[in-house]
Design a protein around this motif. Structure first.
Motif, PDB file in Angstrom:
ATOM      1  N   ASP A  96       6.352  35.695 140.716  1.00 45.36           N
ATOM      2  CA  ASP A  96       6.575  35.356 139.306  1.00 45.36           C
ATOM      3  C   ASP A  96       7.062  33.909 139.231  1.00 45.36           C
ATOM      4  O   ASP A  96       8.176  33.627 138.821  1.00 45.36           O
ATOM      5  CB  ASP A  96       7.595  36.306 138.694  1.00 45.36           C
ATOM      6  CG  ASP A  96       7.760  36.085 137.196  1.00 45.36           C
ATOM      7  OD1 ASP A  96       6.827  35.531 136.574  1.00 45.36           O
ATOM      8  OD2 ASP A  96       8.826  36.462 136.659  1.00 45.36           O
ATOM      9  N   TYR A  97       6.205  33.002 139.636  1.00 46.09           N
ATOM     10  CA  TYR A  97       6.594  31.608 139.686  1.00 46.09           C
ATOM     11  C   TYR A  97       6.015  30.856 138.479  1.00 46.09           C
ATOM     12  O   TYR A  97       5.111  31.349 137.798  1.00 46.09           O
ATOM     13  CB  TYR A  97       6.144  30.963 140.998  1.00 46.09           C
ATOM     14  CG  TYR A  97       4.730  31.260 141.427  1.00 46.09           C
ATOM     15  CD1 TYR A  97       3.647  30.536 140.917  1.00 46.09           C
ATOM     16  CD2 TYR A  97       4.463  32.261 142.361  1.00 46.09           C
ATOM     17  CE1 TYR A  97       2.351  30.798 141.317  1.00 46.09           C
ATOM     18  CE2 TYR A  97       3.160  32.534 142.774  1.00 46.09           C
ATOM     19  CZ  TYR A  97       2.114  31.798 142.249  1.00 46.09           C
ATOM     20  OH  TYR A  97       0.825  32.061 142.645  1.00 46.09           O
ATOM     21  N   PRO A  98       6.509  29.653 138.210  1.00 43.66           N
ATOM     22  CA  PRO A  98       6.131  28.922 136.991  1.00 43.66           C
ATOM     23  C   PRO A  98       4.836  28.145 137.151  1.00 43.66           C
ATOM     24  O   PRO A  98       4.224  28.105 138.221  1.00 43.66           O
ATOM     25  CB  PRO A  98       7.310  27.978 136.804  1.00 43.66           C
ATOM     26  CG  PRO A  98       7.718  27.640 138.197  1.00 43.66           C
ATOM     27  CD  PRO A  98       7.538  28.925 138.977  1.00 43.66           C
ATOM     28  N   ASP A  99       4.452  27.467 136.080  1.00 51.31           N
ATOM     29  CA  ASP A  99       3.331  26.525 136.128  1.00 51.31           C
ATOM     30  C   ASP A  99       3.709  25.265 136.906  1.00 51.31           C
ATOM     31  O   ASP A  99       2.894  24.696 137.639  1.00 51.31           O
ATOM     32  CB  ASP A  99       2.919  26.086 134.716  1.00 51.31           C
ATOM     33  CG  ASP A  99       2.567  27.242 133.812  1.00 51.31           C
ATOM     34  OD1 ASP A  99       1.915  28.188 134.291  1.00 51.31           O
ATOM     35  OD2 ASP A  99       2.948  27.200 132.622  1.00 51.31           O
ATOM     36  N   LEU A 100       4.967  24.840 136.718  1.00 53.30           N
ATOM     37  CA  LEU A 100       5.402  23.543 137.219  1.00 53.30           C
ATOM     38  C   LEU A 100       6.801  23.648 137.809  1.00 53.30           C
ATOM     39  O   LEU A 100       7.699  24.228 137.198  1.00 53.30           O
ATOM     40  CB  LEU A 100       5.411  22.518 136.067  1.00 53.30           C
ATOM     41  CG  LEU A 100       6.092  21.161 136.315  1.00 53.30           C
ATOM     42  CD1 LEU A 100       5.350  20.373 137.381  1.00 53.30           C
ATOM     43  CD2 LEU A 100       6.175  20.356 135.010  1.00 53.30           C
ATOM     44  N   TYR A 101       6.954  23.081 138.993  1.00 55.88           N
ATOM     45  CA  TYR A 101       8.284  22.845 139.563  1.00 55.88           C
ATOM     46  C   TYR A 101       8.612  21.375 139.365  1.00 55.88           C
ATOM     47  O   TYR A 101       7.863  20.487 139.794  1.00 55.88           O
ATOM     48  CB  TYR A 101       8.310  23.179 141.057  1.00 55.88           C
ATOM     49  CG  TYR A 101       8.293  24.660 141.358  1.00 55.88           C
ATOM     50  CD1 TYR A 101       9.474  25.392 141.437  1.00 55.88           C
ATOM     51  CD2 TYR A 101       7.094  25.324 141.582  1.00 55.88           C
ATOM     52  CE1 TYR A 101       9.465  26.756 141.718  1.00 55.88           C
ATOM     53  CE2 TYR A 101       7.076  26.678 141.869  1.00 55.88           C
ATOM     54  CZ  TYR A 101       8.265  27.392 141.933  1.00 55.88           C
ATOM     55  OH  TYR A 101       8.243  28.738 142.218  1.00 55.88           O
TER      56      TYR A 101
END
Length: 550
Positions: A96-101
Protein backbone atom coordinates in the motif's frame (compact mmCIF):
# COMPACT_ATOMS: atom_id res chain seq x y z
CA UNK A 1 37.07 11.63 -13.36
CA UNK A 2 37.30 14.73 -11.19
CA UNK A 3 39.93 17.29 -11.96
CA UNK A 4 40.65 20.19 -9.65
CA UNK A 5 39.80 22.71 -12.33
CA UNK A 6 36.05 22.72 -11.69
CA UNK A 7 35.57 26.36 -12.53
CA UNK A 8 34.43 25.61 -16.09
CA UNK A 9 31.71 23.36 -14.69
CA UNK A 10 30.64 26.10 -12.30
CA UNK A 11 30.40 28.58 -15.17
CA UNK A 12 28.27 26.16 -17.18
CA UNK A 13 25.98 25.63 -14.21
CA UNK A 14 25.71 29.35 -13.66
CA UNK A 15 24.59 29.88 -17.26
CA UNK A 16 22.07 27.06 -17.07
CA UNK A 17 20.67 28.44 -13.82
CA UNK A 18 20.26 31.94 -15.22
CA UNK A 19 18.53 30.59 -18.29
CA UNK A 20 16.30 28.47 -16.07
CA UNK A 21 15.37 31.51 -14.00
CA UNK A 22 14.51 33.48 -17.12
CA UNK A 23 11.95 30.88 -18.12
CA UNK A 24 10.38 30.15 -14.71
CA UNK A 25 7.32 28.00 -14.28
CA UNK A 26 4.73 30.77 -14.28
CA UNK A 27 5.88 31.94 -17.72
CA UNK A 28 5.42 28.54 -19.30
CA UNK A 29 1.79 27.83 -18.48
CA UNK A 30 0.39 25.08 -20.62
CA UNK A 31 3.74 24.31 -22.28
CA UNK A 32 5.61 21.03 -22.30
CA UNK A 33 8.41 22.66 -20.26
CA UNK A 34 6.48 22.93 -17.00
CA UNK A 35 4.19 25.34 -15.26
CA UNK A 36 0.42 25.07 -15.30
CA UNK A 37 -0.88 21.94 -17.06
CA UNK A 38 -4.03 22.03 -19.11
CA UNK A 39 -7.09 23.19 -17.20
CA UNK A 40 -9.46 20.50 -16.04
CA UNK A 41 -9.92 18.12 -13.16
CA UNK A 42 -7.13 18.27 -10.61
CA UNK A 43 -4.60 15.44 -10.65
CA UNK A 44 -4.39 13.71 -7.28
CA UNK A 45 -0.91 12.73 -6.10
CA UNK A 46 -0.56 10.43 -3.10
CA UNK A 47 2.72 11.50 -1.46
CA UNK A 48 4.82 9.94 1.28
CA UNK A 49 6.92 12.81 2.69
CA UNK A 50 9.12 13.74 5.62
CA UNK A 51 7.64 16.53 7.70
CA UNK A 52 9.62 18.72 10.09
CA UNK A 53 8.07 19.68 13.42
CA UNK A 54 7.58 23.31 12.32
CA UNK A 55 5.82 22.42 9.04
CA UNK A 56 2.29 21.29 8.19
CA UNK A 57 2.34 20.23 4.55
CA UNK A 58 -1.44 20.00 4.43
CA UNK A 59 -1.92 23.70 5.18
CA UNK A 60 1.43 24.92 3.91
CA UNK A 61 1.36 28.06 1.72
CA UNK A 62 3.77 26.58 -0.79
CA UNK A 63 1.59 23.48 -0.99
CA UNK A 64 -1.32 25.70 -2.01
CA UNK A 65 0.86 27.39 -4.61
CA UNK A 66 1.87 24.05 -6.14
CA UNK A 67 -1.74 22.83 -6.19
CA UNK A 68 -2.84 25.95 -8.04
CA UNK A 69 0.14 26.21 -10.38
CA UNK A 70 0.17 22.56 -11.48
CA UNK A 71 -3.52 21.69 -11.04
CA UNK A 72 -2.63 19.14 -8.35
CA UNK A 73 -4.44 17.82 -5.28
CA UNK A 74 -2.01 16.37 -2.75
CA UNK A 75 -2.97 13.47 -0.53
CA UNK A 76 -0.23 13.48 2.12
CA UNK A 77 1.19 10.69 4.21
CA UNK A 78 3.69 12.52 6.41
CA UNK A 79 6.20 11.03 8.81
CA UNK A 80 8.49 12.69 11.36
CA UNK A 81 12.23 12.35 11.04
CA UNK A 82 12.53 9.74 13.78
CA UNK A 83 11.76 6.31 12.38
CA UNK A 84 11.32 7.64 8.83
CA UNK A 85 13.38 4.89 7.19
CA UNK A 86 11.43 2.13 8.91
CA UNK A 87 8.10 3.69 7.95
CA UNK A 88 9.17 3.93 4.30
CA UNK A 89 10.21 0.29 4.30
CA UNK A 90 6.94 -0.75 5.91
CA UNK A 91 4.94 1.15 3.30
CA UNK A 92 6.77 -0.65 0.51
CA UNK A 93 6.47 -4.07 2.12
CA UNK A 94 2.75 -3.65 2.69
CA UNK A 95 2.04 -3.05 -0.99
CA UNK A 96 0.00 0.00 0.00
CA UNK A 97 2.59 2.49 -1.13
CA UNK A 98 2.06 5.99 -2.62
CA UNK A 99 2.46 7.45 -6.08
CA UNK A 100 5.42 9.54 -4.98
CA UNK A 101 8.09 9.42 -2.30
CA UNK A 102 9.38 12.92 -1.54
CA UNK A 103 12.17 12.64 1.01
CA UNK A 104 14.87 14.65 2.76
CA UNK A 105 18.12 12.85 1.87
CA UNK A 106 19.84 13.38 5.22
CA UNK A 107 16.79 11.92 7.00
CA UNK A 108 16.25 8.89 4.75
CA UNK A 109 16.50 8.09 1.07
CA UNK A 110 16.33 5.18 -1.33
CA UNK A 111 19.77 3.62 -1.62
CA UNK A 112 21.18 2.62 -4.98
CA UNK A 113 20.47 -1.00 -4.04
CA UNK A 114 16.85 -0.06 -3.25
CA UNK A 115 16.49 1.65 -6.60
CA UNK A 116 17.83 -1.30 -8.56
CA UNK A 117 15.78 -3.84 -6.61
CA UNK A 118 12.48 -2.01 -6.77
CA UNK A 119 13.19 -0.81 -10.29
CA UNK A 120 13.72 -4.35 -11.53
CA UNK A 121 10.55 -5.43 -9.71
CA UNK A 122 8.59 -2.68 -11.46
CA UNK A 123 7.62 -0.99 -8.20
CA UNK A 124 9.69 2.08 -9.10
CA UNK A 125 9.34 3.51 -12.59
CA UNK A 126 12.21 4.98 -14.63
CA UNK A 127 12.11 8.75 -15.10
CA UNK A 128 14.09 8.99 -18.34
CA UNK A 129 11.18 9.58 -20.73
CA UNK A 130 9.38 11.87 -18.31
CA UNK A 131 12.49 14.01 -17.98
CA UNK A 132 13.06 14.11 -21.74
CA UNK A 133 9.47 15.11 -22.48
CA UNK A 134 8.41 17.26 -19.51
CA UNK A 135 11.44 18.39 -17.47
CA UNK A 136 13.86 20.54 -19.49
CA UNK A 137 15.55 22.05 -16.45
CA UNK A 138 16.26 18.68 -14.87
CA UNK A 139 17.58 17.47 -18.20
CA UNK A 140 19.86 20.48 -18.54
CA UNK A 141 21.35 20.03 -15.08
CA UNK A 142 21.94 16.32 -15.68
CA UNK A 143 23.69 17.08 -18.96
CA UNK A 144 25.91 19.79 -17.48
CA UNK A 145 26.94 18.20 -14.17
CA UNK A 146 28.99 15.04 -14.64
CA UNK A 147 28.74 13.97 -11.01
CA UNK A 148 25.01 14.51 -10.77
CA UNK A 149 24.40 12.60 -13.97
CA UNK A 150 26.54 9.68 -12.79
CA UNK A 151 24.89 9.58 -9.37
CA UNK A 152 21.42 9.36 -10.86
CA UNK A 153 22.08 7.01 -13.78
CA UNK A 154 21.94 3.29 -12.97
CA UNK A 155 24.19 0.79 -14.78
CA UNK A 156 21.29 -0.13 -17.07
CA UNK A 157 20.95 3.50 -18.13
CA UNK A 158 17.73 4.14 -16.22
CA UNK A 159 17.10 7.01 -13.84
CA UNK A 160 15.00 5.33 -11.15
CA UNK A 161 14.92 8.38 -8.91
CA UNK A 162 16.63 11.71 -8.34
CA UNK A 163 18.76 12.79 -5.44
CA UNK A 164 18.97 16.40 -4.34
CA UNK A 165 21.61 18.75 -5.67
CA UNK A 166 22.88 20.83 -2.78
CA UNK A 167 26.49 21.85 -3.38
CA UNK A 168 27.42 23.04 0.09
CA UNK A 169 30.94 24.43 -0.40
CA UNK A 170 32.13 24.13 3.17
CA UNK A 171 30.76 20.57 3.32
CA UNK A 172 32.94 19.65 0.31
CA UNK A 173 36.10 19.88 2.43
CA UNK A 174 34.97 18.44 5.76
CA UNK A 175 38.32 17.63 7.41
CA UNK A 176 39.39 21.07 8.58
CA UNK A 177 41.58 22.05 11.52
CA UNK A 178 40.79 25.04 13.72
CA UNK A 179 43.64 26.43 15.83
CA UNK A 180 43.51 28.71 18.85
CA UNK A 181 45.04 31.88 17.41
CA UNK A 182 44.62 33.69 20.73
CA UNK A 183 47.07 31.23 22.24
CA UNK A 184 49.40 31.61 19.27
CA UNK A 185 49.49 35.36 19.85
CA UNK A 186 49.96 35.04 23.61
CA UNK A 187 52.91 32.70 23.15
CA UNK A 188 54.41 34.66 20.25
CA UNK A 189 54.05 31.74 17.85
CA UNK A 190 53.62 31.79 14.10
CA UNK A 191 50.90 29.80 12.38
CA UNK A 192 52.39 26.35 11.70
CA UNK A 193 52.88 25.37 8.08
CA UNK A 194 54.40 21.88 8.34
CA UNK A 195 53.70 18.80 10.45
CA UNK A 196 56.80 19.45 12.57
CA UNK A 197 55.87 23.10 13.12
CA UNK A 198 52.38 21.98 14.12
CA UNK A 199 53.91 19.54 16.60
CA UNK A 200 56.04 22.34 18.10
CA UNK A 201 52.95 24.54 18.51
CA UNK A 202 51.04 21.74 20.24
CA UNK A 203 54.00 21.21 22.59
CA UNK A 204 53.93 24.91 23.46
CA UNK A 205 50.18 24.72 24.11
CA UNK A 206 50.79 21.79 26.45
CA UNK A 207 53.73 23.18 28.41
CA UNK A 208 53.53 26.98 28.43
CA UNK A 209 50.19 27.50 30.21
CA UNK A 210 48.49 29.60 27.52
CA UNK A 211 45.20 29.72 29.48
CA UNK A 212 47.09 31.30 32.38
CA UNK A 213 45.54 29.35 35.24
CA UNK A 214 48.78 27.82 36.50
CA UNK A 215 47.60 24.29 35.74
CA UNK A 216 48.74 21.84 33.09
CA UNK A 217 45.16 21.30 31.96
CA UNK A 218 45.41 22.36 28.33
CA UNK A 219 44.25 19.91 25.64
CA UNK A 220 46.55 20.62 22.67
CA UNK A 221 44.50 18.75 20.04
CA UNK A 222 41.18 16.93 20.13
CA UNK A 223 38.41 15.53 17.97
CA UNK A 224 35.62 12.99 18.01
CA UNK A 225 34.58 9.66 16.52
CA UNK A 226 31.41 10.99 14.91
CA UNK A 227 30.93 12.60 11.50
CA UNK A 228 31.43 16.02 9.91
CA UNK A 229 35.22 16.15 9.75
CA UNK A 230 35.93 15.63 13.47
CA UNK A 231 38.44 12.79 12.98
CA UNK A 232 41.98 13.97 13.71
CA UNK A 233 43.84 11.44 11.52
CA UNK A 234 42.88 12.60 7.98
CA UNK A 235 44.05 16.19 8.37
CA UNK A 236 47.36 15.07 9.88
CA UNK A 237 47.88 12.29 7.33
CA UNK A 238 47.23 14.48 4.29
CA UNK A 239 50.76 15.87 4.46
CA UNK A 240 52.00 12.38 3.68
CA UNK A 241 49.35 10.63 1.55
CA UNK A 242 45.76 11.33 0.58
CA UNK A 243 43.19 10.21 3.16
CA UNK A 244 39.55 10.53 2.08
CA UNK A 245 38.32 9.44 5.54
CA UNK A 246 35.86 7.02 3.91
CA UNK A 247 37.13 4.43 1.47
CA UNK A 248 40.92 4.92 1.71
CA UNK A 249 40.99 4.41 -2.04
CA UNK A 250 43.13 6.52 -4.34
CA UNK A 251 43.47 6.86 -8.12
CA UNK A 252 46.28 7.33 -10.60
CA UNK A 253 45.84 7.35 -14.36
CA UNK A 254 42.31 6.04 -13.95
CA UNK A 255 43.41 3.05 -11.86
CA UNK A 256 41.99 2.41 -8.41
CA UNK A 257 44.31 1.51 -5.53
CA UNK A 258 44.35 1.70 -1.75
CA UNK A 259 46.36 4.20 0.28
CA UNK A 260 46.24 2.11 3.45
CA UNK A 261 49.19 -0.17 2.64
CA UNK A 262 51.59 2.41 1.25
CA UNK A 263 54.90 3.46 2.88
CA UNK A 264 53.58 7.03 3.15
CA UNK A 265 50.61 5.77 5.19
CA UNK A 266 53.01 4.07 7.56
CA UNK A 267 55.14 7.22 7.76
CA UNK A 268 52.08 9.31 8.59
CA UNK A 269 51.05 6.91 11.35
CA UNK A 270 54.54 7.28 12.79
CA UNK A 271 54.17 11.06 12.87
CA UNK A 272 50.73 10.89 14.50
CA UNK A 273 52.10 8.38 17.04
CA UNK A 274 54.80 10.90 17.98
CA UNK A 275 52.06 13.42 18.79
CA UNK A 276 50.20 10.84 20.86
CA UNK A 277 53.33 9.75 22.70
CA UNK A 278 54.03 13.38 23.59
CA UNK A 279 50.58 13.84 25.11
CA UNK A 280 49.63 16.24 22.34
CA UNK A 281 46.51 14.39 21.12
CA UNK A 282 43.62 13.96 23.50
CA UNK A 283 43.05 10.17 23.82
CA UNK A 284 39.34 10.98 23.86
CA UNK A 285 39.62 12.06 20.23
CA UNK A 286 39.50 8.36 19.35
CA UNK A 287 36.60 7.44 21.66
CA UNK A 288 34.40 10.41 22.58
CA UNK A 289 31.12 11.54 21.08
CA UNK A 290 30.23 15.05 19.97
CA UNK A 291 28.87 16.05 23.35
CA UNK A 292 32.08 15.17 25.18
CA UNK A 293 34.14 16.96 22.52
CA UNK A 294 32.11 20.13 22.92
CA UNK A 295 32.49 20.07 26.71
CA UNK A 296 36.22 20.49 26.19
CA UNK A 297 35.76 23.40 23.81
CA UNK A 298 33.16 25.12 26.00
CA UNK A 299 34.84 24.53 29.37
CA UNK A 300 33.74 27.46 31.52
CA UNK A 301 36.48 27.52 34.17
CA UNK A 302 39.35 27.92 31.72
CA UNK A 303 39.88 27.65 28.00
CA UNK A 304 41.29 24.18 27.37
CA UNK A 305 41.43 23.47 23.64
CA UNK A 306 44.41 24.33 21.48
CA UNK A 307 43.23 22.90 18.16
CA UNK A 308 40.11 21.05 17.09
CA UNK A 309 39.22 18.97 14.05
CA UNK A 310 35.86 19.67 12.45
CA UNK A 311 33.98 20.78 9.38
CA UNK A 312 33.06 23.91 11.34
CA UNK A 313 33.89 25.21 14.85
CA UNK A 314 30.35 24.90 16.21
CA UNK A 315 31.05 21.16 16.40
CA UNK A 316 33.40 21.69 19.35
CA UNK A 317 32.32 24.98 20.92
CA UNK A 318 29.47 27.44 21.12
CA UNK A 319 29.74 30.07 18.41
CA UNK A 320 28.06 33.43 18.06
CA UNK A 321 28.65 37.02 19.03
CA UNK A 322 28.35 36.43 22.78
CA UNK A 323 30.20 33.10 22.98
CA UNK A 324 33.40 33.51 25.04
CA UNK A 325 35.77 31.53 22.80
CA UNK A 326 34.19 31.88 19.37
CA UNK A 327 36.67 34.41 17.97
CA UNK A 328 39.71 32.48 19.18
CA UNK A 329 39.60 29.60 16.67
CA UNK A 330 40.58 30.10 13.08
CA UNK A 331 41.21 27.69 10.20
CA UNK A 332 44.62 26.18 9.57
CA UNK A 333 45.47 25.53 5.89
CA UNK A 334 46.62 22.04 4.90
CA UNK A 335 50.07 21.30 6.29
CA UNK A 336 52.94 20.92 3.83
CA UNK A 337 54.25 17.49 4.65
CA UNK A 338 57.16 15.54 3.20
CA UNK A 339 55.08 14.27 0.27
CA UNK A 340 51.95 16.42 -0.06
CA UNK A 341 49.70 19.10 1.40
CA UNK A 342 46.35 17.61 0.49
CA UNK A 343 42.89 18.57 1.68
CA UNK A 344 40.18 15.93 1.85
CA UNK A 345 37.49 16.52 -0.76
CA UNK A 346 34.10 14.86 -0.70
CA UNK A 347 31.26 15.78 -3.05
CA UNK A 348 28.58 17.04 -0.65
CA UNK A 349 25.74 14.96 -2.10
CA UNK A 350 25.07 11.34 -1.28
CA UNK A 351 23.94 8.83 -3.89
CA UNK A 352 20.48 7.31 -3.86
CA UNK A 353 17.19 9.09 -4.45
CA UNK A 354 14.81 11.37 -2.59
CA UNK A 355 12.28 11.76 -5.46
CA UNK A 356 10.83 8.41 -6.56
CA UNK A 357 7.67 7.62 -8.55
CA UNK A 358 6.01 4.22 -8.21
CA UNK A 359 3.85 2.09 -10.48
CA UNK A 360 0.80 3.30 -8.57
CA UNK A 361 1.08 6.68 -10.32
CA UNK A 362 -1.08 7.16 -13.39
CA UNK A 363 0.42 8.78 -16.48
CA UNK A 364 -1.25 12.08 -15.58
CA UNK A 365 0.14 11.84 -12.05
CA UNK A 366 3.62 11.11 -13.34
CA UNK A 367 3.58 14.14 -15.64
CA UNK A 368 2.23 16.47 -12.94
CA UNK A 369 4.83 15.27 -10.43
CA UNK A 370 7.81 15.62 -12.78
CA UNK A 371 6.66 19.07 -13.93
CA UNK A 372 6.46 20.15 -10.31
CA UNK A 373 9.94 18.79 -9.64
CA UNK A 374 11.24 20.54 -12.75
CA UNK A 375 9.98 23.80 -11.27
CA UNK A 376 12.27 23.27 -8.27
CA UNK A 377 15.21 23.36 -10.70
CA UNK A 378 14.36 26.90 -11.83
CA UNK A 379 15.65 29.95 -9.96
CA UNK A 380 12.14 31.00 -8.97
CA UNK A 381 11.21 27.50 -7.87
CA UNK A 382 14.42 26.96 -5.94
CA UNK A 383 13.89 30.15 -3.96
CA UNK A 384 10.16 29.93 -3.25
CA UNK A 385 10.15 26.21 -2.44
CA UNK A 386 13.05 26.39 -0.01
CA UNK A 387 13.03 29.94 1.33
CA UNK A 388 9.30 30.71 1.35
CA UNK A 389 7.41 33.90 0.57
CA UNK A 390 9.33 36.87 -0.77
CA UNK A 391 9.19 39.78 1.66
CA UNK A 392 8.29 37.46 4.51
CA UNK A 393 10.92 34.73 4.68
CA UNK A 394 13.45 36.23 2.29
CA UNK A 395 14.08 39.48 0.45
CA UNK A 396 16.11 40.82 -2.42
CA UNK A 397 19.50 42.37 -1.64
CA UNK A 398 19.80 45.98 -0.62
CA UNK A 399 22.46 48.44 -1.75
CA UNK A 400 25.82 47.64 -0.21
CA UNK A 401 25.01 44.07 0.77
CA UNK A 402 27.52 41.44 -0.28
CA UNK A 403 27.05 37.86 -1.40
CA UNK A 404 28.74 34.94 0.33
CA UNK A 405 31.10 34.87 -2.65
CA UNK A 406 32.04 38.51 -3.00
CA UNK A 407 32.75 38.02 -6.71
CA UNK A 408 29.12 37.25 -7.61
CA UNK A 409 25.98 39.36 -7.63
CA UNK A 410 23.93 38.84 -4.44
CA UNK A 411 20.56 37.21 -5.07
CA UNK A 412 18.68 36.79 -1.79
CA UNK A 413 18.81 37.25 1.96
CA UNK A 414 16.93 35.07 4.39
CA UNK A 415 14.72 36.77 6.96
CA UNK A 416 15.09 34.88 10.25
CA UNK A 417 12.18 34.29 12.58
CA UNK A 418 11.82 36.92 15.27
CA UNK A 419 11.90 35.79 18.88
CA UNK A 420 8.48 34.39 19.72
CA UNK A 421 7.32 34.41 16.09
CA UNK A 422 5.32 31.38 15.02
CA UNK A 423 6.63 29.19 12.20
CA UNK A 424 5.62 30.68 8.85
CA UNK A 425 4.78 27.37 7.16
CA UNK A 426 5.41 28.89 3.74
CA UNK A 427 7.99 26.52 2.24
CA UNK A 428 8.90 22.85 1.91
CA UNK A 429 12.46 23.39 3.07
CA UNK A 430 14.90 20.52 2.58
CA UNK A 431 12.33 18.53 0.59
CA UNK A 432 13.11 20.81 -2.35
CA UNK A 433 16.90 21.19 -2.52
CA UNK A 434 17.20 19.96 -6.10
CA UNK A 435 19.23 22.69 -7.79
CA UNK A 436 21.13 24.43 -5.04
CA UNK A 437 24.42 24.34 -6.89
CA UNK A 438 27.38 26.30 -5.64
CA UNK A 439 26.67 29.50 -7.59
CA UNK A 440 23.17 29.64 -6.12
CA UNK A 441 24.45 29.16 -2.58
CA UNK A 442 27.29 31.62 -3.20
CA UNK A 443 24.74 34.32 -4.05
CA UNK A 444 23.19 34.42 -0.57
CA UNK A 445 23.69 37.71 1.28
CA UNK A 446 25.84 37.25 4.37
CA UNK A 447 27.16 39.68 6.95
CA UNK A 448 30.77 40.78 6.62
CA UNK A 449 31.72 40.13 10.27
CA UNK A 450 32.53 36.43 10.21
CA UNK A 451 32.17 36.19 14.00
CA UNK A 452 28.69 37.72 14.06
CA UNK A 453 25.59 35.55 13.96
CA UNK A 454 24.78 36.57 10.37
CA UNK A 455 28.35 35.98 9.17
CA UNK A 456 28.91 32.38 10.22
CA UNK A 457 28.42 30.98 6.72
CA UNK A 458 31.00 33.46 5.43
CA UNK A 459 33.38 32.26 8.14
CA UNK A 460 33.04 28.71 6.84
CA UNK A 461 33.31 29.85 3.22
CA UNK A 462 36.56 31.69 3.84
CA UNK A 463 37.95 28.73 5.76
CA UNK A 464 37.13 26.41 2.89
CA UNK A 465 38.89 28.64 0.36
CA UNK A 466 42.10 27.61 2.15
CA UNK A 467 41.35 23.99 1.25
CA UNK A 468 39.95 24.38 -2.26
CA UNK A 469 42.13 22.91 -4.98
CA UNK A 470 44.43 21.11 -2.53
CA UNK A 471 42.90 17.71 -3.26
CA UNK A 472 44.76 15.34 -5.63
CA UNK A 473 44.32 15.73 -9.36
CA UNK A 474 42.53 12.37 -9.40
CA UNK A 475 40.11 11.30 -6.70
CA UNK A 476 38.19 8.07 -6.34
CA UNK A 477 34.61 9.36 -6.82
CA UNK A 478 32.80 6.88 -4.60
CA UNK A 479 29.71 9.11 -4.46
CA UNK A 480 29.16 8.83 -8.23
CA UNK A 481 29.52 5.07 -8.70
CA UNK A 482 27.06 2.20 -8.94
CA UNK A 483 28.33 -1.26 -8.01
CA UNK A 484 27.11 -4.18 -10.11
CA UNK A 485 24.07 -5.52 -8.22
CA UNK A 486 25.40 -9.07 -8.64
CA UNK A 487 28.37 -8.21 -6.40
CA UNK A 488 26.87 -5.35 -4.37
CA UNK A 489 26.44 -7.39 -1.18
CA UNK A 490 29.96 -8.79 -1.48
CA UNK A 491 31.41 -5.32 -2.03
CA UNK A 492 29.45 -3.84 0.87
CA UNK A 493 30.71 -6.47 3.27
CA UNK A 494 34.30 -6.08 2.11
CA UNK A 495 34.08 -2.30 2.36
CA UNK A 496 32.85 -2.50 5.96
CA UNK A 497 35.44 -5.08 6.97
CA UNK A 498 38.33 -3.25 5.31
CA UNK A 499 37.42 0.14 6.78
CA UNK A 500 37.01 -1.31 10.26
CA UNK A 501 40.35 -3.11 9.95
CA UNK A 502 42.20 -0.01 8.73
CA UNK A 503 40.65 2.21 11.41
CA UNK A 504 41.32 -0.24 14.24
CA UNK A 505 44.90 -0.83 13.21
CA UNK A 506 45.58 2.87 12.75
CA UNK A 507 44.55 3.38 16.36
CA UNK A 508 46.64 0.41 17.53
CA UNK A 509 49.72 1.76 15.76
CA UNK A 510 49.18 5.31 17.04
CA UNK A 511 48.68 4.27 20.66
CA UNK A 512 51.58 1.81 20.60
CA UNK A 513 49.52 -1.34 21.03
CA UNK A 514 51.12 -2.44 17.76
CA UNK A 515 54.60 -1.63 16.53
CA UNK A 516 55.11 0.01 13.15
CA UNK A 517 58.50 -1.70 13.01
CA UNK A 518 57.46 -5.21 13.99
CA UNK A 519 53.78 -5.47 13.04
CA UNK A 520 53.46 -3.51 9.79
CA UNK A 521 54.06 -6.47 7.48
CA UNK A 522 51.46 -8.54 9.32
CA UNK A 523 49.02 -5.65 9.04
CA UNK A 524 49.52 -5.52 5.25
CA UNK A 525 49.03 -9.29 5.00
CA UNK A 526 45.83 -8.97 7.04
CA UNK A 527 44.59 -6.35 4.63
CA UNK A 528 45.26 -8.69 1.74
CA UNK A 529 43.42 -11.43 3.64
CA UNK A 530 40.29 -9.29 3.61
CA UNK A 531 40.25 -9.53 -0.21
CA UNK A 532 41.51 -6.02 -0.75
CA UNK A 533 42.52 -6.84 -4.31
CA UNK A 534 39.06 -8.21 -5.10
CA UNK A 535 37.50 -5.09 -3.57
CA UNK A 536 39.71 -2.87 -5.74
CA UNK A 537 38.69 -4.87 -8.81
CA UNK A 538 34.99 -4.33 -8.03
CA UNK A 539 35.51 -0.61 -7.49
CA UNK A 540 37.53 -0.38 -10.70
CA UNK A 541 34.69 -2.04 -12.62
CA UNK A 542 32.19 0.36 -11.05
CA UNK A 543 34.33 3.31 -12.08
CA UNK A 544 34.90 2.01 -15.61
CA UNK A 545 31.15 1.44 -16.17
CA UNK A 546 30.14 4.83 -14.80
CA UNK A 547 29.38 7.85 -16.92
CA UNK A 548 31.98 9.68 -14.83
CA UNK A 549 34.82 7.81 -16.55
CA UNK A 550 33.61 8.48 -20.08
Amino acid sequence: MRKTGTRLLVLILTLSFVLAGCSGGNDRAGSEEGGMPDAGQKVTINVFAHQASDVDLGTNKFTKKMEEQFNIKFNWTTVPFDGAAEKRQISLASGDYPDLYLLIPWVDRFSQTDLLKFGQQGVIIPLNDLIDEHAPHIKEVLENNEYYKAMNTAPDGNIYGLTGLNECFHCSYPNKMWINTKWLDQLGLEQPKTPEEFKAVLEAFKTQDPNGNGKADEVPLSGSVENFGVHVIPYLMNGFIYNDDRTYLIMKDGQVDTAANKPEWREALGYIKSLYDGGLIDPGAFTQNAGAYKKIGDNADAQLLGAGAGMHPALFMTTGEDAPYSRDYNPLPPLQGPHANYATFNYPIDPGASFVLTNKASKETQIAAIRMLDYFYTQEGAMLSYLGEEGVSWRKPQDGEIALNEKVEPLYKSIPLESGEQPRNDNWGALTQYNHHRDYRDAEVQGTDIFADDGYERRLYEATLLMEGKEPQEIFPHWALWVDPLVADEASMMQTNIKDYVDQNALLFITGAKSLDKDWDDYVKGLEGLNMQRYIEIMQAAYDSSTISK
